[in-house]
Structure formats: C-alpha cells, structure tokens
Motif scaffolding. Structure first.
Motif, PDB file in Angstrom:
ATOM      1  N   ASP A 186       0.861   5.759   4.911  1.00 21.33           N
ATOM      2  CA  ASP A 186       2.037   4.902   4.701  1.00 21.33           C
ATOM      3  C   ASP A 186       2.154   3.782   5.740  1.00 21.33           C
ATOM      4  OD1 ASP A 186       2.744   6.456   2.540  1.00 21.33           O
ATOM      5  OD2 ASP A 186       3.905   7.833   3.798  1.00 21.33           O
ATOM      6  N   ASP A 218       0.760   0.030   6.797  1.00 20.24           N
ATOM      7  CA  ASP A 218       0.020  -1.131   6.285  1.00 20.24           C
ATOM      8  C   ASP A 218      -0.309  -2.129   7.381  1.00 20.24           C
ATOM      9  OD1 ASP A 218       0.695  -0.325   3.497  1.00 20.24           O
ATOM     10  OD2 ASP A 218       2.715  -0.819   4.160  1.00 20.24           O
ATOM     11  N   ILE A 245      -1.762  -7.309   8.429  1.00 21.06           N
ATOM     12  CA  ILE A 245      -1.344  -6.446   7.320  1.00 21.06           C
ATOM     13  C   ILE A 245      -2.572  -6.232   6.440  1.00 21.06           C
ATOM     14  CG2 ILE A 245       0.167  -6.219   5.311  1.00 21.06           C
ATOM     15  CD1 ILE A 245       2.281  -7.791   6.756  1.00 21.06           C
ATOM     16  N   ASP A 292      -3.770  -5.926  -0.071  1.00 20.84           N
ATOM     17  CA  ASP A 292      -3.305  -5.079  -1.168  1.00 20.84           C
ATOM     18  C   ASP A 292      -4.513  -4.781  -2.067  1.00 20.84           C
ATOM     19  OD1 ASP A 292      -1.808  -3.725  -2.943  1.00 20.84           O
ATOM     20  OD2 ASP A 292      -0.791  -5.471  -3.796  1.00 20.84           O
ATOM     21  N   LEU A 294       1.323 -11.207   2.414  1.00 24.53           N
ATOM     22  CA  LEU A 294       1.112  -9.764   2.545  1.00 24.53           C
ATOM     23  C   LEU A 294       2.387  -9.124   3.066  1.00 24.53           C
ATOM     24  CD1 LEU A 294      -2.156 -10.504   4.366  1.00 24.53           C
ATOM     25  CD2 LEU A 294      -2.183  -9.066   2.327  1.00 24.53           C
ATOM     26  N   GLY A 304       4.136  -5.252   4.237  1.00 25.01           N
ATOM     27  CA  GLY A 304       3.773  -3.879   4.585  1.00 25.01           C
ATOM     28  C   GLY A 304       4.766  -3.286   5.565  1.00 25.01           C
ATOM     29  N   GLN A 305       4.570  -1.990   5.853  1.00 27.37           N
ATOM     30  CA  GLN A 305       5.510  -1.292   6.732  1.00 27.37           C
ATOM     31  C   GLN A 305       4.769  -0.576   7.858  1.00 27.37           C
ATOM     32  OE1 GLN A 305       8.908   0.756   4.688  1.00 27.37           O
ATOM     33  NE2 GLN A 305       7.489   0.698   2.960  1.00 27.37           N
ATOM     34  N   ARG A 306       5.466  -0.432   8.960  1.00 32.65           N
ATOM     35  CA  ARG A 306       4.995   0.407  10.060  1.00 32.65           C
ATOM     36  C   ARG A 306       6.221   0.850  10.857  1.00 32.65           C
ATOM     37  NH1 ARG A 306       0.641  -1.862  14.333  1.00 32.65           N
ATOM     38  NH2 ARG A 306       2.310  -3.329  14.773  1.00 32.65           N
ATOM     39  N   LYS A 337       7.193  -6.543  -4.346  1.00 27.92           N
ATOM     40  CA  LYS A 337       6.945  -5.419  -3.429  1.00 27.92           C
ATOM     41  C   LYS A 337       8.074  -5.302  -2.400  1.00 27.92           C
ATOM     42  CE  LYS A 337       3.397  -3.512  -0.375  1.00 27.92           C
ATOM     43  NZ  LYS A 337       2.078  -3.676   0.215  1.00 27.92           N
TER      44      LYS A 337
END
Lengths: 432, 107
Positions: free
Chosen positions: A57, A59, A114, A117, A263, A265-267, A293
């Motif tokens: 989980d 990115d 990131i 995808d 792009l 994403g998560q962190r 997204k």
C-alpha cells in the motif's frame, strides 16, 4: 583561615572546573556552527538514490533532499551524482542556471518518486518522468531499483507498450541506423556503417535489446543527456546505472513503457501528487485517471484533500511528489521535509579539466566579453560525449574558452571539427 | 414767560452746537489714525507682495525638484529597462546555449 583540600581533591576540582568552563564554550561552538553552517546534517553518500523496498500500500519511495551549490558545480554533475536526470533537477529548481549556478545557492534534489500506475513487475519506464523502475521480488519483499533515463525525441519517440528484454550485450557494436547516417551526412559528419566498442560508441559498454526491434536500453558516451529527449527512441542510462541494470536483469524480463505525467499515491497516510509537464497533448487522459484516483482515495479515507493544492501542483508541474492531504498526527514529518546534505568532496562523473599545459595543442573555441557566458560555454564543451576538456582564460576583460590540451595537431583538429558540427563553434587550432 | 422760554431754547441750542463740534485735537487724532492705517495698508500690501514672491519662488523650486525627480525616475526607468534588456539577452543567450547543448547530445 582558608583550608585547602588535599592535592588529589584539588586536581579533581580543577578538572571539574575546567569541564564546567568548557560547557559554554561548546555551546558557543555549536551556535557558531549552526549559524555559519545551518544547512547540512547528512552526508551525500548516506542517502539512498536507487534501491528501495516497496511496502504494501505504499506508492511513494525515496525522499527529497537539499544541497548547497559550490563554485564550479553544474546541474548535470549534481544530477548525475544523485542519480537524477538533468530535467528533474532543472525543473525542481526554476531560475537556476544549468551551467553556472551561483555558489551558495540551495538546490532541491527531487529524490522521491511516485511509482508508475502499472503492474509492479519487471521493468517499467515512465517516459513523462524519464525514470526507469526495475521491480524484483526478494522472498516476501518487493524491491525496486530506479534510474533516470534519456528517451527519444519528439520526431523519433520511444515506443510505448509491453515488450521484453530479448538479449543483452556487453561492449556492443553500434550499427548506425539509416536515419542517423542521413542526419550526419547532412551535417558534414559522415558515420561509418558500424561503430565498435570504445569512447565514440553512443551505446556505451552495456546494451539490453528490447523485443521491439531496433530499440535498446543502453549506456551512453554522453552522460549529460540523461534526463533529455535526445535519443532516436532508445533508452539511455548513466554508465554506472546501466551496469547495475545489466547485471540484475535476466533475458525475458518484461518491460512496460508508459507515459504518465501525473501520478498520485500514498505513504504513511499522506496523499501525494506528482506532476510533470506533459509531452505535447499526452496529459489529458492521464490526468482524468489520476483525478478519479484522487477522488477515490478521498472517499475511501474520509480525509478531505486540499483541492487548491492539487490545482497548484498541476500548474507548477515541479516533477516531485507533493502532499495534497492533511498530514495525520504522528506522521513521520522527516519523510516530508527535504533532507539537508553536505556537498560531497567530489561529484561522481564530473568531467576532469587538466591543468593548462605548455607544449600541447589547444582549440580557441571562443573569445567572449561576458565571463558567465564563457564559463557556460566551457561547461557545455566539458559535458560533450566523448568529453572535450575546456577552460576559461581571462585577461583584460576578455574571456577565452580553450578546449584541450590535445596530444597532437590531429586530435585538436578533430575536436575543432566536433565543436563546429555539434555546437556551431569556429575554433582555431594552436600550439602552446 | 416767553422770554424765559426763548433763553432756555437758545441755551439748549448752544449746548447742542457746542457738543456737536470736534475740537482741533480730535481732528489731529483722526488724521494720525488715518496715516497709521494707510501705513499699515502699505506694509500689508508690501508683505503680501513679498509673500507672493516667496510663494512663487517656492513653487519654482518645487517645480524644479519635481523636474529633477521626474528626470531621476526617467533615468531609473531607463536603467531598469536596460537591466531588463540585459537580463533578457542573458536569458536568451543561456537558452540558446542550452538548445545547442541539447542538440549536441543526440547520437
């Protein structure tokens, strides 16, 4: 009457007194260091550039860093040292002269990315970010090695889609494609049908041939071109990066080439957005996907995103991940703030400029009245491939850009020819 | 009775006549006042003239100062324009050099 303690006690007291007296001194030294050197706290070699573990989980990999420019630095040298492309460093630091940045200027090193995808297997190349990601499974861990790349020009773009590594070759021969041969003929620089391994070979020392015929992932004899659209569709890596990729990539490894300028994403519970200036009209479809997204992430997390920030990030297109959600309490802020780095004693790959020599051949490339222009030209000549050493000699307000030294007249004339063809400079060959 | 009445009337008329006439001293005082007033008026006119001259001079100086300021502003603008032009040229030169560099990076 004063009673003195015994000698041993006096010694202990003296030591204690000296220690106490030294404390404010230490504080002062620290204060001085903090004032005069408020910046670096980490060595440049202590920061990871290429290899990361990708947690589930997550990115976003890597982290941003900052460095102070030193006299004589150029952005291509700094970019190469930190395994970044010239485009990335230059975009993240708008207004900074690529060739003659001011000493003391702070540079942001966008060493955070990131992940594209795309399925996390084999090699994924994102053209828009000019970065290659090589995913590897190590037991239960997913690891990724990432390198900056140079890609095809607008006229001869790098192909997109799925392919695989069909073969690999150490010390490849370059068979000159007809289109490049024609280009060189037009410039008055005819090429042989093939170029053997060596400094003139643009493939460098390692080549990974793609299943899409005539396209390769290879090294380069022009390292400063990594991060530029300068190839005929091939993928170029720094020489030191292509060695690692070559060694760690088996034949049949899948390769996917995408073009994703936006792009998300998560962190650590933080949502990031990374925006690059899209090539031509390629960005719209990708942005729609990324917008959807972001909406999905917002809905799933119940955490409102900062949509104004989203807009700003897209407009700025600074090319590195920027948080667009609130930072949850307890998050590791260190991962958001840029790491402050000491300047390394030597930048890896920085071209050597030999001392001025007598009894040697030189090319007077230009005489300029502006010193910055002269330094810029010398730096550009230094970063040619194969490199041509160049320096500035200043006298009476005139700044002469000299290329050399060369061993003989012929070598100097060859260099002068290259300067004329590649940089449109009319050099004068002379012996010192 | 009539005689007494006439005497009283004449005395009354005399008294009125004597009271209504100014003395010589009064006349002199009036003349002196008039002179003083005329002198004051002259002085005021002169002061006003001087004030006007001073005001004119101040306006002239102010105009000169404004002209100087305008000239300085013009020069500053010219310098700024020159600096901007120099910066533009420097940027153009840098851009041109970058373009040449990019071109030289092709195979």
């Amino acid at each position: 009457m004063i009673v003195l303690p015994p000698t041993s006690h006096r010694f202990s007291l003296t030591v204690l007194l000296l220690f106490v007296l030294s404390m404010p001194g230490c504080a002062n030294v620290r204060g001085f260091l903090n004032e005069s050197l408020p910046f670096p706290m980490h060595t440049a070699d202590g920061v990871e550039r290429n290899d990361f573990v990708v947690a589930k989980d997550v990115d976003v990999i890597g982290r941003l860093a900052m460095i102070r420019v030193e006299e004589g630095d150029t952005l291509p040298d700094i970019a190469r040292h930190f395994s970044l492309g010239l485009n990335t460093v230059s975009t993240a630091n708008p207004g900074v002269d690529i060739w003659v940045p001011e000493a003391g200027e702070r540079l942001l090193l966008p060493m955070s990315f990131i992940l594209p995808d795309a399925p996390r297997k084999g090699i994924v190349i994102n053209q828009a970010t000019m970065r290659l990601f090589h995913f590897k499974k190590n037991a239960h861990l997913l690891e990724v090695s990432t390198y900056p790349v140079g890609i095809g020009t607008e006229e001869r773009p790098t192909p997109m889609g799925k392919m695989y590594i069909s073969r690999k070759k150490h010390l490849p021969t370059w068979y000159v494609p007809a289109s490049i041969a024609a280009d060189h003929r037009k410039k008055g620089d005819p090429l042989p049908p093939s170029v053997p391994p060596g400094p003139d070979n643009p493939l460098g020392e390692h080549a990974l041939y793609l299943s899409r015929i005539t396209y390769l992932i290879h090294g380069t004899n022009k390292p400063a071109s990594v991060g530029l659209r300068a190839t005929n569709g091939c993928i170029r890596l720094y020489p030191e990066d292509v060695v690692r990729l070559f060694e760690n990539t088996p034949v049949k490894t899948p390769v996917k080439i995408v073009n994703q300028p936006y792009l998300a994403g998560q962190r650590d519970g933080i949502v990031y957005l990374e925006a690059h200036t899209p090539f031509e009209e390629s960005g719209t479809a990708n942005w729609k996907k990324v917008y959807a997204k972001l909406k999905k992430i917002e809905k799933a997390s119940g955490n409102a995103l900062d949509w104004k920030k989203v807009k700003d990030v897209v407009i700025e297109a600074s090319g590195f991940p920027v948080p667009v959600s609130a930072i949850p309490p307890g998050s590791d802020m260190a991962m958001v703030e840029p790491l402050k780095l000491w300047h390394p004693s030597r930048l890896h790959g920085k071209p050597d400029v030999p001392e001025f020599q007598t009894d040697a051949w030189y090319v007077l490339a230009a005489t300029l009245t502006d010193k910055v222009d002269a330094r810029r030209l010398a730096a550009i000549i230094n970063h040619q491939g194969p490199p041509i050493p160049a320096r500035v000699l200043s006298k009476n307000g005139r700044h002469r850009v000299l290329a050399g030294p060369f061993e003989n007249r012929r070598a100097a004339r060859d260099a002068a020819k290259r300067l004329k063809i590649d940089l449109e400079l009319k050099g004068v060959v002379f012996e010192t | 009775m009539k005689k007494a009445l006439l005497v009283i009337t004449m005395m009354l008329a005399l008294a009125i006549a004597v009271g209504g006439c100014a003395t010589k001293g009064d006349l002199e005082a009036v003349e002196a006042r008039e002179k003083a007033m005329a002198a004051k008026a002259d002085q005021a006119a002169q002061d006003a003239e001087e004030a006007k001259m001073a005001a004119d001079e101040a306006i002239m100086k102010a105009n000169e100062a404004i002209e100087r300021a305008e000239e300085a502003e013009m020069r500053a603008n010219e310098r700024e324009a020159l600096a901007a032009e120099k910066e533009r040229l420097a940027e153009e030169k840098a851009k041109e050099a970058d373009e040449k560099f990019k071109k030289s990076m092709k195979k």
